[in-house]
Every structure is written in C-alpha cells, then in structure tokens.
Enzyme design. Structure first.
Site, PDB file in Angstrom:
ATOM      1  N   GLY A  50       0.780  -1.242   0.000  1.00 35.83           N
ATOM      2  CA  GLY A  50       0.000   0.000   0.000  1.00 35.83           C
ATOM      3  C   GLY A  50       0.806   1.283   0.000  1.00 35.83           C
ATOM      4  CG  ASP A 106      -1.560   1.734   3.141  1.00 30.00           C
ATOM      5  OD1 ASP A 106      -1.473   1.440   4.359  1.00 30.00           O
ATOM      6  OD2 ASP A 106      -2.059   0.951   2.305  1.00 30.00           O
ATOM      7  CG  ASP A 109      -8.722   0.651  10.501  1.00 31.02           C
ATOM      8  OD1 ASP A 109      -9.384   1.412  11.222  1.00 31.02           O
ATOM      9  OD2 ASP A 109      -9.222  -0.345   9.950  1.00 31.02           O
ATOM     10  CE  LYS A 136     -10.205   3.493   7.017  1.00 30.55           C
ATOM     11  NZ  LYS A 136     -10.851   2.198   6.881  1.00 30.55           N
ATOM     12  CG  PHE A 157     -12.176  -0.017   2.967  1.00 29.76           C
ATOM     13  CD1 PHE A 157     -11.561  -0.706   4.003  1.00 29.76           C
ATOM     14  CD2 PHE A 157     -11.705  -0.194   1.672  1.00 29.76           C
ATOM     15  CE1 PHE A 157     -10.480  -1.553   3.748  1.00 29.76           C
ATOM     16  CE2 PHE A 157     -10.634  -1.032   1.410  1.00 29.76           C
ATOM     17  CZ  PHE A 157     -10.025  -1.715   2.455  1.00 29.76           C
ATOM     18  CB  VAL A 158     -10.109   5.409   1.312  1.00 28.85           C
ATOM     19  CG1 VAL A 158     -11.162   6.353   1.852  1.00 28.85           C
ATOM     20  CG2 VAL A 158      -8.990   5.208   2.331  1.00 28.85           C
ATOM     21  CG  ASP A 164      -5.328  -3.556  -1.344  1.00 26.38           C
ATOM     22  OD1 ASP A 164      -4.946  -3.030  -0.268  1.00 26.38           O
ATOM     23  OD2 ASP A 164      -5.648  -4.763  -1.431  1.00 26.38           O
ATOM     24  NE  ARG A 170      -1.993  -3.164  -4.056  1.00 28.99           N
ATOM     25  CZ  ARG A 170      -2.114  -3.255  -2.739  1.00 28.99           C
ATOM     26  NH1 ARG A 170      -2.099  -2.156  -2.017  1.00 28.99           N
ATOM     27  NH2 ARG A 170      -2.265  -4.419  -2.137  1.00 28.99           N
TER      28      ARG A 170
HETATM   29  P1  IMP Z   1      -4.413  -1.482  11.134  1.00 35.36           P
HETATM   30  O1  IMP Z   1      -3.411  -2.526  11.544  1.00 35.36           O
HETATM   31  O2  IMP Z   1      -5.809  -1.820  11.574  1.00 35.36           O
HETATM   32  O3  IMP Z   1      -3.996  -0.084  11.521  1.00 35.36           O
HETATM   33  O4  IMP Z   1      -4.524  -1.554   9.569  1.00 35.36           O
HETATM   34  C1  IMP Z   1      -3.613  -0.966   8.766  1.00 35.36           C
HETATM   35  C2  IMP Z   1      -3.597  -1.656   7.413  1.00 35.36           C
HETATM   36  O5  IMP Z   1      -4.901  -2.042   7.002  1.00 35.36           O
HETATM   37  C3  IMP Z   1      -3.102  -0.676   6.382  1.00 35.36           C
HETATM   38  O6  IMP Z   1      -1.721  -0.839   6.183  1.00 35.36           O
HETATM   39  C4  IMP Z   1      -3.888  -1.051   5.153  1.00 35.36           C
HETATM   40  O7  IMP Z   1      -3.189  -2.040   4.426  1.00 35.36           O
HETATM   41  C5  IMP Z   1      -5.158  -1.677   5.673  1.00 35.36           C
HETATM   42  N1  IMP Z   1      -6.282  -0.713   5.652  1.00 35.36           N
HETATM   43  C6  IMP Z   1      -6.917  -0.152   6.703  1.00 35.36           C
HETATM   44  N2  IMP Z   1      -7.896   0.668   6.316  1.00 35.36           N
HETATM   45  C7  IMP Z   1      -7.876   0.632   4.970  1.00 35.36           C
HETATM   46  C8  IMP Z   1      -8.665   1.303   3.963  1.00 35.36           C
HETATM   47  O8  IMP Z   1      -9.574   2.117   4.221  1.00 35.36           O
HETATM   48  N3  IMP Z   1      -8.328   1.026   2.672  1.00 35.36           N
HETATM   49  C9  IMP Z   1      -7.339   0.165   2.317  1.00 35.36           C
HETATM   50  N4  IMP Z   1      -6.580  -0.479   3.230  1.00 35.36           N
HETATM   51  C10 IMP Z   1      -6.857  -0.244   4.532  1.00 35.36           C
HETATM   52 MG    MG Z   2      -1.109  -2.016   4.306  1.00 36.01          MG
END
Ligand code: IMP
Ligand code: MG
Length: 185
Positions: A50, A106, A109, A136, A157-158, A164, A170
């Site tokens: 990403g 990228d 979350d 986010k 979700f973007v 992706d 992408r």
């Molecule tokens: P986290 O571990 O929950 O913070 O998730 C982070 C990873 O989830 C990022 O590196 C992205 O690959 C994926 N991700 C989270 N939200 C999105 C979204 O809205 N679009 C695309 N990928 C996302």
């Molecule tokens: Mg990622």
C-alpha cells in the site's frame, strides 16, 4: 463469487482526497520529515504494498541520505474491508544496526500493524518514528500514535494512490471511497 474481479459487491465512489491535494501534502510532509532528520542518515522501512506510491513520491522531496527497506505485512485478507486482527509480519529486511528508522505505511486504522512493526524495529534501531499518509477517525484508542500524518480522514474504507481492496484500485490517482455496488455516489 464474492469479491472476485468483475463481480465485486463493491465499487469506487466519491473522491475523498484529490490528486492535487495529495501532491501538495506529500511535498510538505517530505520537507517536514527531512527537517526532522537534518544531517542524519535514515532508513525508511516501507510497508508493502500500500505505501509504494506514497514512498516513491515522498522520497523525491527528501534530500537526506537514506536507505530503503520494504516490509511485507498482511492484515486484510482478500476481499474484506474488516481487519483480520493481528497483522502477520513477513520476514524483516536487515535494517542497518543502530539506524534511525522511519516506518512508512499507507493508512492507520486500528494501529495493530504499526504497533507490531515499531516493536520489531526497536529491537535493533537507534530510533523509530512512524509516518502514515492517512489516519482514520476511530473511537477506540490505538496502541500507537504516528509521528507524521498526511491527512486525517473519516471512517470510510478508501482505495487509490496505492491503497487497495482485494489488491485492486491501487493505480487510481485520487483516493476514493469504496462503497457497496448499486449505492448512489
Ligand atoms: P491497522 O493494523 O488496523 O492499523 O490496519 C492498517 C492496514 O490495514 C493498512 O496498512 C492497510 O493495508 C489496511 N487498511 C486499513 N484501512 C484501509 C482502507 O480504508 N483502505 C485500504 N486499506 C486499509
Ligand atoms: Mg497495508
């Protein structure tokens, strides 16, 4: 099949961050980070896949001496918009011992991915900082706060600019919302 190419339940919707705004902010962020590491060499550990486009654009605004390592992590399996819980870290590249590491992702979350990477990099690095293009909105507290953020966004979700859904979208130059197929934009 659910999520298979051409038959996805999802489609791309409205532009959330336009390409011009991305370009401006990435240039600014590059200058901010360069200043923070002025006179020092850094190692950028970029999370695949990403952050690839973000990485490519960002480093061209950073004159610092730098090394680049790519890290494999998977947290969103296949055609899903929900986190799978604990991210799986792939084999870590050999970060130069005692280096100043900047982890680049990228989007932030839950923060699980970044937290796992920070913990891993801290084992050998002299310093670890983090940068995400998007942060986010989230009600539940995160285990880690990024040092550098491109944009704060909502809970949608973007996709696009490297982000992706099921490894699709992408290549979109703008960051767009992913929405259920058939819903109005
Ligand atoms: P986290 O571990 O929950 O913070 O998730 C982070 C990873 O989830 C990022 O590196 C992205 O690959 C994926 N991700 C989270 N939200 C999105 C979204 O809205 N679009 C695309 N990928 C996302
Ligand atoms: Mg990622």
């Amino acid at each position: 099949m659910d999520g298979s190419a051409g038959e996805s339940r999802y489609d791309v919707g409205r532009v959330m961050v336009a390409r011009q705004a991305i370009a401006r902010r990435v240039a600014e962020l590059g200058r901010e980070i360069s200043d923070a590491y002025a006179g020092r060499e850094l190692t950028i550990a970029a999370v695949l896949t990403g952050s690839l486009i973000f990485l490519a654009d960002l480093i061209r605004h950073m004159p610092n001496r730098m090394r680049i390592c790519l890290i494999t992590v998977s947290s969103y399996p296949g055609a899903s918009v929900e986190s799978a819980g604990s991210p799986r870290l792939g084999p870590m590249p050999d970060l130069p011992a005692g280096s100043d590491v900047l982890i680049l992702d990228d989007i932030l979350d839950s923060g699980q991915t970044l937290a796992a990477l920070v913990a891993r990099c801290r084992l050998t690095a002299a310093s670890v900082r983090t940068c995400v293009l998007l942060k986010k909105k989230r009600k539940i507290p995160r285990p880690v706060q990024p040092d550098f953020v491109g944009f704060d966004i909502g809970e949608e979700f973007v996709v696009g600019y490297g982000l992706d859904f099921d490894n699709l979208y992408r290549n979109l130059p703008d960051i767009r919302e992913l929405r259920p197929r058939g819903e109005d934009a």
